[in-house]
Design a protein around this motif. Structure first.
Motif, PDB file in Angstrom:
ATOM      1  N   ARG A 105       0.825  -1.209   0.000  1.00 36.57           N
ATOM      2  CA  ARG A 105       0.000   0.000   0.000  1.00 36.57           C
ATOM      3  C   ARG A 105       0.860   1.259   0.000  1.00 36.57           C
ATOM      4  O   ARG A 105       0.565   2.231  -0.698  1.00 36.57           O
ATOM      5  CB  ARG A 105      -0.935   0.010   1.212  1.00 36.57           C
ATOM      6  CG  ARG A 105      -2.123  -0.915   1.046  1.00 36.57           C
ATOM      7  CD  ARG A 105      -3.043  -0.887   2.228  1.00 36.57           C
ATOM      8  NE  ARG A 105      -3.611   0.453   2.429  1.00 36.57           N
ATOM      9  CZ  ARG A 105      -4.324   0.789   3.499  1.00 36.57           C
ATOM     10  NH1 ARG A 105      -4.547  -0.099   4.449  1.00 36.57           N
ATOM     11  NH2 ARG A 105      -4.794   2.004   3.620  1.00 36.57           N
ATOM     12  N   ASP A 142       1.030   4.005  -2.874  1.00 31.33           N
ATOM     13  CA  ASP A 142       0.754   5.396  -2.511  1.00 31.33           C
ATOM     14  C   ASP A 142       1.799   6.355  -3.075  1.00 31.33           C
ATOM     15  O   ASP A 142       1.472   7.434  -3.552  1.00 31.33           O
ATOM     16  CB  ASP A 142       0.693   5.513  -0.992  1.00 31.33           C
ATOM     17  CG  ASP A 142       0.056   6.804  -0.505  1.00 31.33           C
ATOM     18  OD1 ASP A 142      -0.389   7.607  -1.332  1.00 31.33           O
ATOM     19  OD2 ASP A 142       0.008   6.989   0.721  1.00 31.33           O
ATOM     20  N   ARG A 155      -5.173   0.796  -1.502  1.00 27.59           N
ATOM     21  CA  ARG A 155      -5.581   2.201  -1.469  1.00 27.59           C
ATOM     22  C   ARG A 155      -4.499   2.988  -0.751  1.00 27.59           C
ATOM     23  O   ARG A 155      -3.598   2.419  -0.150  1.00 27.59           O
ATOM     24  CB  ARG A 155      -6.928   2.366  -0.781  1.00 27.59           C
ATOM     25  CG  ARG A 155      -6.959   1.873   0.638  1.00 27.59           C
ATOM     26  CD  ARG A 155      -8.391   1.865   1.179  1.00 27.59           C
ATOM     27  NE  ARG A 155      -8.461   1.065   2.371  1.00 27.59           N
ATOM     28  CZ  ARG A 155      -8.483   1.560   3.608  1.00 27.59           C
ATOM     29  NH1 ARG A 155      -8.453   2.868   3.799  1.00 27.59           N
ATOM     30  NH2 ARG A 155      -8.534   0.763   4.642  1.00 27.59           N
ATOM     31  N   ARG A 156      -4.583   4.291  -0.837  1.00 25.73           N
ATOM     32  CA  ARG A 156      -3.568   5.141  -0.223  1.00 25.73           C
ATOM     33  C   ARG A 156      -3.499   4.908   1.279  1.00 25.73           C
ATOM     34  O   ARG A 156      -4.505   4.628   1.917  1.00 25.73           O
ATOM     35  CB  ARG A 156      -3.840   6.607  -0.535  1.00 25.73           C
ATOM     36  CG  ARG A 156      -3.645   6.926  -2.013  1.00 25.73           C
ATOM     37  CD  ARG A 156      -3.524   8.421  -2.195  1.00 25.73           C
ATOM     38  NE  ARG A 156      -3.353   8.770  -3.593  1.00 25.73           N
ATOM     39  CZ  ARG A 156      -2.173   8.944  -4.171  1.00 25.73           C
ATOM     40  NH1 ARG A 156      -1.071   8.809  -3.490  1.00 25.73           N
ATOM     41  NH2 ARG A 156      -2.095   9.278  -5.444  1.00 25.73           N
ATOM     42  N   ASN A 208      -0.834   9.385   2.014  1.00 29.22           N
ATOM     43  CA  ASN A 208      -1.246  10.619   1.336  1.00 29.22           C
ATOM     44  C   ASN A 208      -2.763  10.752   1.327  1.00 29.22           C
ATOM     45  O   ASN A 208      -3.494   9.802   1.614  1.00 29.22           O
ATOM     46  CB  ASN A 208      -0.711  10.631  -0.098  1.00 29.22           C
ATOM     47  CG  ASN A 208       0.791  10.805  -0.134  1.00 29.22           C
ATOM     48  OD1 ASN A 208       1.332  11.717   0.470  1.00 29.22           O
ATOM     49  ND2 ASN A 208       1.472   9.916  -0.830  1.00 29.22           N
ATOM     50  N   MET A 209      -3.231  11.924   0.936  1.00 27.98           N
ATOM     51  CA  MET A 209      -4.670  12.174   0.864  1.00 27.98           C
ATOM     52  C   MET A 209      -5.287  11.301  -0.223  1.00 27.98           C
ATOM     53  O   MET A 209      -4.680  11.077  -1.276  1.00 27.98           O
ATOM     54  CB  MET A 209      -4.926  13.648   0.537  1.00 27.98           C
ATOM     55  CG  MET A 209      -4.344  14.612   1.535  1.00 27.98           C
ATOM     56  SD  MET A 209      -4.466  16.331   0.998  1.00 27.98           S
ATOM     57  CE  MET A 209      -3.479  16.313  -0.492  1.00 27.98           C
ATOM     58  N   ASP A 210      -6.499  10.851   0.012  1.00 28.37           N
ATOM     59  CA  ASP A 210      -7.178   9.983  -0.951  1.00 28.37           C
ATOM     60  C   ASP A 210      -7.385  10.652  -2.299  1.00 28.37           C
ATOM     61  O   ASP A 210      -7.338   9.998  -3.334  1.00 28.37           O
ATOM     62  CB  ASP A 210      -8.534   9.530  -0.405  1.00 28.37           C
ATOM     63  CG  ASP A 210      -8.386   8.552   0.742  1.00 28.37           C
ATOM     64  OD1 ASP A 210      -7.346   7.872   0.801  1.00 28.37           O
ATOM     65  OD2 ASP A 210      -9.301   8.474   1.577  1.00 28.37           O
ATOM     66  N   ASP A 211      -7.615  11.966  -2.307  1.00 31.61           N
ATOM     67  CA  ASP A 211      -7.899  12.654  -3.563  1.00 31.61           C
ATOM     68  C   ASP A 211      -6.639  13.182  -4.269  1.00 31.61           C
ATOM     69  O   ASP A 211      -6.746  13.887  -5.269  1.00 31.61           O
ATOM     70  CB  ASP A 211      -8.903  13.781  -3.344  1.00 31.61           C
ATOM     71  CG  ASP A 211      -8.455  14.795  -2.302  1.00 31.61           C
ATOM     72  OD1 ASP A 211      -7.464  14.514  -1.593  1.00 31.61           O
ATOM     73  OD2 ASP A 211      -9.095  15.857  -2.194  1.00 31.61           O
ATOM     74  N   ASP A 249      -3.944  13.252  -6.870  1.00 34.70           N
ATOM     75  CA  ASP A 249      -3.972  12.632  -8.198  1.00 34.70           C
ATOM     76  C   ASP A 249      -2.578  12.416  -8.790  1.00 34.70           C
ATOM     77  O   ASP A 249      -2.447  12.158  -9.984  1.00 34.70           O
ATOM     78  CB  ASP A 249      -4.841  13.451  -9.159  1.00 34.70           C
ATOM     79  CG  ASP A 249      -4.354  14.881  -9.309  1.00 34.70           C
ATOM     80  OD1 ASP A 249      -3.450  15.286  -8.564  1.00 34.70           O
ATOM     81  OD2 ASP A 249      -4.891  15.599 -10.175  1.00 34.70           O
TER      82      ASP A 249
END
Length: 167
Positions: free
Chosen positions: A116, A120, A133-134, A137-140, A142
């Motif tokens: 992960r 990330d 998933r991240r 870092n922030m999920d959004d 890009d």
């Protein structure tokens, strides 16, 4: 098995994998080998489950981005034989967008968080991962911050101009 060293490991790998495993070097006594992403799980399983080699501890999974190469991402695995106190490094070069490789969570549950983190920061898709998933870092976000996709310095910075230094 009296002489458990890098040469012994190399011989075992060559005997079992032939040309699918390449010896990359032994910097500072740490044996580094390379393989293709299609063979990585077979190699990791062999290193972990072989009674003599017994590299049962997965120390780390990470990646390195070499943008100038045809396959620009190098996924790096570090394994440790706790009984003999010897380590090995395995490297796999991959390309594509997104770059992908099979997950090692089928062999080590602890690979989950390491994969992960690598996803990330580098965007490596670990195929078959149970929860990719991240993690930091922030999920959004890009982008993948450890990729070398941007210049190191802003070319418009004026404080780095030669005339400020008498050149």
């Amino acid at each position: 098995m009296g002489n458990f060293d890098n040469q012994y490991i190399t011989d075992r790998l060559q005997r079992n994998f032939g040309t699918d495993v390449k010896i990359l070097g032994e910097s500072f006594g740490l044996l580094s080998v390379g393989t293709a992403k299609e063979r990585i799980i077979d190699l990791l399983r062999f290193l972990k489950e072989d009674d003599e080699l017994s590299f049962s501890y997965l120390t780390d999974i990470t990646a390195v981005h070499y943008p100038e190469l045809e396959d620009p991402f190098c996924i790096v695995y570090h394994l440790h034989n706790l009984v003999q106190n010897i380590r090995i490094r395995i490297k796999v070069f991959v390309g594509g967008e997104p770059p992908s490789i099979p997950t090692a969570t089928t062999l080590w549950k602890g690979a989950n968080w390491m994969e992960r983190e690598t996803y990330d920061f580098f965007g490596i898709d670990f195929q078959g991962h149970p929860d990719l998933r991240r993690i930091l870092n922030m999920d959004d976000l890009d982008v993948f911050p450890m990729r070398k996709e941007y210049p190191l310095e802003d070319p418009n910075r004026v404080d780095k101009k030669d005339f400020y230094f008498g050149r």
